[in-house]
Design an enzyme around this catalytic site. Structure first.
Site, PDB file in Angstrom:
ATOM      1  N   ASP A  69       0.835  -1.201   0.000  1.00  0.00           N
ATOM      2  CA  ASP A  69       0.000   0.000   0.000  1.00  0.00           C
ATOM      3  C   ASP A  69       0.873   1.256   0.000  1.00  0.00           C
ATOM      4  O   ASP A  69       1.701   1.456   0.886  1.00  0.00           O
ATOM      5  CB  ASP A  69      -0.899  -0.007   1.240  1.00  0.00           C
ATOM      6  CG  ASP A  69      -2.104   0.919   1.082  1.00  0.00           C
ATOM      7  OD1 ASP A  69      -1.896   2.096   0.731  1.00  0.00           O
ATOM      8  OD2 ASP A  69      -3.234   0.457   1.303  1.00  0.00           O
ATOM      9  N   SER A 119      -7.080   4.735  -1.405  1.00  0.00           N
ATOM     10  CA  SER A 119      -6.925   3.274  -1.487  1.00  0.00           C
ATOM     11  C   SER A 119      -8.228   2.554  -1.804  1.00  0.00           C
ATOM     12  O   SER A 119      -8.195   1.441  -2.337  1.00  0.00           O
ATOM     13  CB  SER A 119      -6.344   2.733  -0.176  1.00  0.00           C
ATOM     14  OG  SER A 119      -5.014   3.170  -0.004  1.00  0.00           O
ATOM     15  N   PHE A 297      -5.300  -9.419  15.492  1.00  0.00           N
ATOM     16  CA  PHE A 297      -4.190  -9.349  16.431  1.00  0.00           C
ATOM     17  C   PHE A 297      -3.982  -7.957  17.026  1.00  0.00           C
ATOM     18  O   PHE A 297      -2.980  -7.726  17.700  1.00  0.00           O
ATOM     19  CB  PHE A 297      -2.920  -9.839  15.733  1.00  0.00           C
ATOM     20  CG  PHE A 297      -3.092 -11.202  15.108  1.00  0.00           C
ATOM     21  CD1 PHE A 297      -3.100 -12.336  15.889  1.00  0.00           C
ATOM     22  CD2 PHE A 297      -3.283 -11.324  13.735  1.00  0.00           C
ATOM     23  CE1 PHE A 297      -3.279 -13.591  15.317  1.00  0.00           C
ATOM     24  CE2 PHE A 297      -3.469 -12.569  13.150  1.00  0.00           C
ATOM     25  CZ  PHE A 297      -3.469 -13.708  13.952  1.00  0.00           C
ATOM     26  N   ASP A 343       2.160   2.339   3.693  1.00  0.00           N
ATOM     27  CA  ASP A 343       1.401   3.565   3.466  1.00  0.00           C
ATOM     28  C   ASP A 343       1.377   4.446   4.712  1.00  0.00           C
ATOM     29  O   ASP A 343       1.569   5.664   4.634  1.00  0.00           O
ATOM     30  CB  ASP A 343      -0.022   3.175   3.057  1.00  0.00           C
ATOM     31  CG  ASP A 343      -0.953   4.355   2.900  1.00  0.00           C
ATOM     32  OD1 ASP A 343      -0.820   5.081   1.908  1.00  0.00           O
ATOM     33  OD2 ASP A 343      -1.825   4.540   3.776  1.00  0.00           O
ATOM     34  N   HIS A 347       2.697   8.280   5.256  1.00  0.00           N
ATOM     35  CA  HIS A 347       1.767   9.340   5.643  1.00  0.00           C
ATOM     36  C   HIS A 347       2.308  10.193   6.789  1.00  0.00           C
ATOM     37  O   HIS A 347       1.969  11.380   6.892  1.00  0.00           O
ATOM     38  CB  HIS A 347       0.423   8.747   6.062  1.00  0.00           C
ATOM     39  CG  HIS A 347      -0.540   8.546   4.923  1.00  0.00           C
ATOM     40  ND1 HIS A 347      -0.878   9.548   4.045  1.00  0.00           N
ATOM     41  CD2 HIS A 347      -1.249   7.451   4.534  1.00  0.00           C
ATOM     42  CE1 HIS A 347      -1.746   9.082   3.166  1.00  0.00           C
ATOM     43  NE2 HIS A 347      -1.990   7.814   3.437  1.00  0.00           N
TER      44      HIS A 347
END
Length: 598
Positions: A69, A119, A297, A343, A347
Site C-alpha cells: 500500500d 486506497s 491481532f 502507506d 503518511h
C-alpha cells in the site's frame, strides 16, 4: 553577539555532517567500483535471460496478489538500497525479490474523480475491474459519496475477484497489517459509498439503511465465505480488548461481537473454525483440521514492524499460515497479502518505518514463493498508489539512504536529506523562526531511525498525501506476460480472471489463433476431480498445437540467490532462443510470432 554565533554554529554543523559522511560512505576500493568489462558482462547476462524467455500459458490454479500500500517507485528504490545497506552492502545494485520477476508494467492509478486517488478507489479498480470514485468501495462511480440508497441498488454494485473465485470453487483469503475492514482488504467483499463506514457507529444519518463494512464481512457474500481472514481491527468487529479512545477507533454501538457471530455461524454450518488473537494461537492452529480461520491481532491496525510485539505475528508468519490452509483446496485459491503499513509510515513522513514495512512485505513474498509452484500460481506484486517521497541531492553510492546527501550547495549552506516529501507533518521539523526569519533546520542533527523523526517537507499537513504518478507491477506465473506496458489499473483484475478462467472469462478463455501463446494451456489440477466448464474451456482455448510450459532449470528463489552471490557472472555464452533464431532467418514472420521470446 548572536548574529556572530550563527555562522559558527552552522559551520560546526557542516563539519559534523562531513565527518558523518566520511564514516558512512565506503571508499571506492571498499565499494569495488566496477570496470567497464563487468558492466558489459552484466548487460549480456540480462540480454541472454531475455532472449531465452519462455512463456507460461498454463491456467492459473492459484492467484496471489501482494499489494504494498502506497509503495510507489521511489519507495521501491529506497527499499532496495536500504535492504542492501542493512546487509553491509552498497545496496544500489541489488533488487527487491519481485523486481526479478520476468514481467513488469506501469499502472495508472487515477480514479474516476481524482487525479490522485485513495486506497478504496484504487483497490476497487484492482479487484473489481472497474474504476470508481474517491473513497468508494465495490460500487460504480455513478454512486455519489455517502449515497446509501444508490449503493444498495444491485445495478450499481460491483463483484470482485473473490466472488469470481468462489463461484469457480476456489478458496479465498486475505492477510493484512491493517484492519481487515480497511480500504484495500474491504474492496474484496464490501459495497459501500464511504470507506470509513467500517462499523455501525460510523454510519451516521447518511448511512442509515446500509450495512457497515465489518457486518458485510461476516454476514454477506463473498466475505462470509472467505476461508482465511488475518490482520487487525477488533474494534470495528465489536471485539476490542481495550476501550476505544477516539472516534477513529470505530467502536460498535449495537453491542454485537461479530467474531462470536462468525464462529457461531461456521460451527452451525458444520465447519471447523478458529478465531485467534495472538501469535502463539496462530502458530498452534492446525491447518489440516481448520476449515476457516479468522485472526485479529490488534484492536486497530497492527503495530509498525519497528514496534513489533511478541504476541503479534509478522506478515510472513500470517502469509505462511494462510497458505497452509488455502493450499488444501484441490480447485486452487485466491489470496491477497497487503503490506498496509508501508502507506502509514509514508503518511507520517517516516521513511524508516515505511522501509522496514517494505522489507517485511518482501519477506512475506519470499515465504509464499517457497510454498507454491510458479508454473501453476500467478503471483502479482504491485502498489495501489504512490506517495510524495523523493530521492534527491546527488548522494554518493553507499551513502546512508536515510541520511543526508553531503550536497552543501543549498542556498542556506545546510545539508539536505536524501529522502524528502512534498508535504506532511514533517514541516514543523523542517523550518523554524530565528531572529525573525524563517530558516531551515539542519537534518544531520537528528536521528532518522527514531520513529518520531519526520523527514523534511515543503507544505505543512497533518498527514502527507498520496502521489499521483504511475506505480510498478511485477508478475510471475501463468499468463504473467499479459502485463507488458503501461496499463489502466482496472486491467489487473481482467488479467487475473483470464489467467484463472474465472468470472466473465470462464466462457471467454481462448487465445486468438495468432496470439503469442499458440500452444494448448495445461491445467495442473488433480485428475480425480469431476470435469467442469473451466476444463472444457481450457481444452478448447487455443487453436493449434505446441509444447507444455517447460520446467525451469532452477527455482526462482535459487536464481535470486545466485544473482546476489555473483551479480555480474556470465557462465554461458549469449544464446538466442530457437524462435528468435527462426525470426532472424525469416523476417516475414508476423511480429506476434517472436514478441514473446524477446
Amino acid at each position: 553577539m548572536m548574529m556572530m554565533m550563527m555562522p559558527v554554529v552552522r559551520l560546526v554543523g557542516i563539519l559534523l555532517t562531513l565527518l558523518l559522511l566520511t564514516l558512512s560512505v565506503s571508499p571506492a576500493e571498499e565499494l569495488q567500483l566496477e570496470d567497464r568489462k563487468s558492466w558489459w558482462k552484466l548487460g549480456r547476462k540480462e540480454l541472454n535471460s531475455a532472449l531465452n524467455r519462455r512463456l507460461n500459458c498454463n491456467v492459473a490454479k492459484n492467484v496471489i496478489v501482494f499489494v504494498g500500500d502506497g509503495m510507489g517507485v521511489s519507495t521501491v528504490t529506497a527499499s532496495r538500497i536500504y535492504k542492501g545497506q542493512k546487509k553491509g552492502k552498497a545496496g544500489e545494485k541489488g533488487y527487491m525479490a519481485w523486481e526479478r520477476f520476468p514481467d513488469a508494467a506501469l499502472i495508472k492509478t487515477y480514479c474516476a474523480t481524482q487525479q490522485v486517488p485513495d486506497s478504496a478507489a484504487t483497490a476497487t479498480a484492482l479487484f473489481c475491474g472497474v474504476k470508481t470514485r474517491f473513497t468508494s468501495l465495490g460500487v460504480a462511480a455513478e454512486v455519489e459519496t455517502d449515497d446509501c440508497a444508490a449503493s444498495l441498488d444491485p445495478s450499481n454494485q460491483l463483484s470482485s475477484i473473490v466472488k469470481w473465485a468462489q463461484d469457480a470453487g476456489l478458496d479465498t483469503g486475505l492477510v493484512t497489517r491493517t484492519r481487515v475492514t480497511d480500504a484495500t482488504p474491504a474492496s474484496l467483499y464490501a459495497k459501500s459509498p464511504n470507506r470509513f463506514w467500517q462499523c455501525d457507529g460510523a454510519l451516521g444519518e447518511k448511512g442509515k439503511g446500509c450495512k457497515d463494512i465489518a457486518d458485510q464481512l461476516v454476514t454477506d457474500e463473498p466475505g462470509r465465505n472467505m476461508k482465511v481472514i488475518l490482520g487487525g481491527g477488533r474494534f470495528p468487529m465489536g471485539a476490542g480488548v481495550e476501550e476505544p479512545t477516539s472516534e477513529g477507533d470505530c467502536a460498535r454501538g449495537d453491542g454485537r461481537n461479530l467474531t462470536q457471530e462468525w464462529m457461531t455461524n461456521k460451527t452451525l454450518e458444520g465447519f471447523q473454525a478458529r478465531y485467534v488473537t495472538t501469535a502463539q494461537q496462530l502458530k498452534d492452529t492446525d491447518a489440516k483440521n481448520t476449515d476457516y480461520l479468522m485472526g485479529l491481532f490488534a484492536d486497530d491496525h497492527l503495530p509498525f514492524v519497528v514496534q513489533q510485539k511478541a504476541d503479534v505475528p509478522s506478515l510472513p508468519t500470517m502469509t505462511r499460515k494462510a497458505l497452509d490452509i488455502l493450499k488444501k483446496s484441490r480447485e486452487g485459491f485466491f489470496l491477497l497479502v497487503e503490506g498496509g503499513r508501508i502507506d502509514h509510515g509514508l503518511h507520517i513522513n517516516s521513511p524508516f518505518a515505511a522501509l522496514e514495512e517494505a522489507l517485511d512485505f518482501e519477506n512475506a513474498l519470499i515465504e509464499a514463493l517457497k510454498m507454491v509452484d510458479e508454473k501453476e500460481t500467478l503471483i502479482i506484486v504491485t502498489a495501489d498508489h504512490s506517495h510524495t517521497l523523493t530521492i534527491s541531492g546527488y548522494p554518493e553510492r553507499g551513502n546512508d539512504i536515510l541520511g543526508t546527501t553531503g550536497d552543501l550547495e543549498a542556498l542556506d549552506g545546510l545539508p539536505m536529506s536524501t529522502l524528502m516529501f512534498a508535504n506532511g507533518p514533517g514541516f514543523d521539523g523542517t523550518f523554524s523562526v530565528e531572529e525573525g526569519k524563517v530558516v531551515r533546520q539542519d537534518p544531520s542533527q537528528k536521528n532518522p531511525r527514531d520513529l518520531n523523526f519526520r523527514s523534511q517537507v515543503t507544505v505543512p499537513r497533518e498527514l502527507e498525501t498520496h502521489g499521483g504518478e504511475d506505480v510498478g507491477l511485477w508478475a510471475i506465473g501463468p499468463m504473467s506476460h499479459l502485463f507488458h506496458r503501461t496499463h489502466e489499473q482496472n486491467y489487473v483484475a481482467h488479467v487475473m480472471a483470464y489467467a484463472a478462467c474465472i468470472g466473465d472469462y470462464t466462457h471467454q478463455c481462448k487465445h486468438p489463433p495468432h496470439a503469442i501463446c499458440n500452444r494448448p494451456r495445461r491445467r495442473t489440477r488433480p485428475a480425480t476431480r469431476q470435469p467442469d466448464v473451466r476444463d472444457n474451456m481450457v481444452r478448447d482455448r487455443v487453436v493449434g498445437e505446441g509444447n507444455d510450459f517447460p520446467t525451469a532449470d532452477a527455482s526462482f528463489l535459487r536464481q535470486l540467490d545466485l544473482e546476489e552471490e555473483q551479480l555480474v557472472r556470465l557462465d554461458k555464452p549469449l544464446v538466442m532462443s530457437p524462435r528468435a533464431q527462426r525470426r532472424r532467418q525469416d523476417p516475414s514472420l508476423p511480429t506476434d510470432y517472436y514478441h514473446g521470446d524477446l
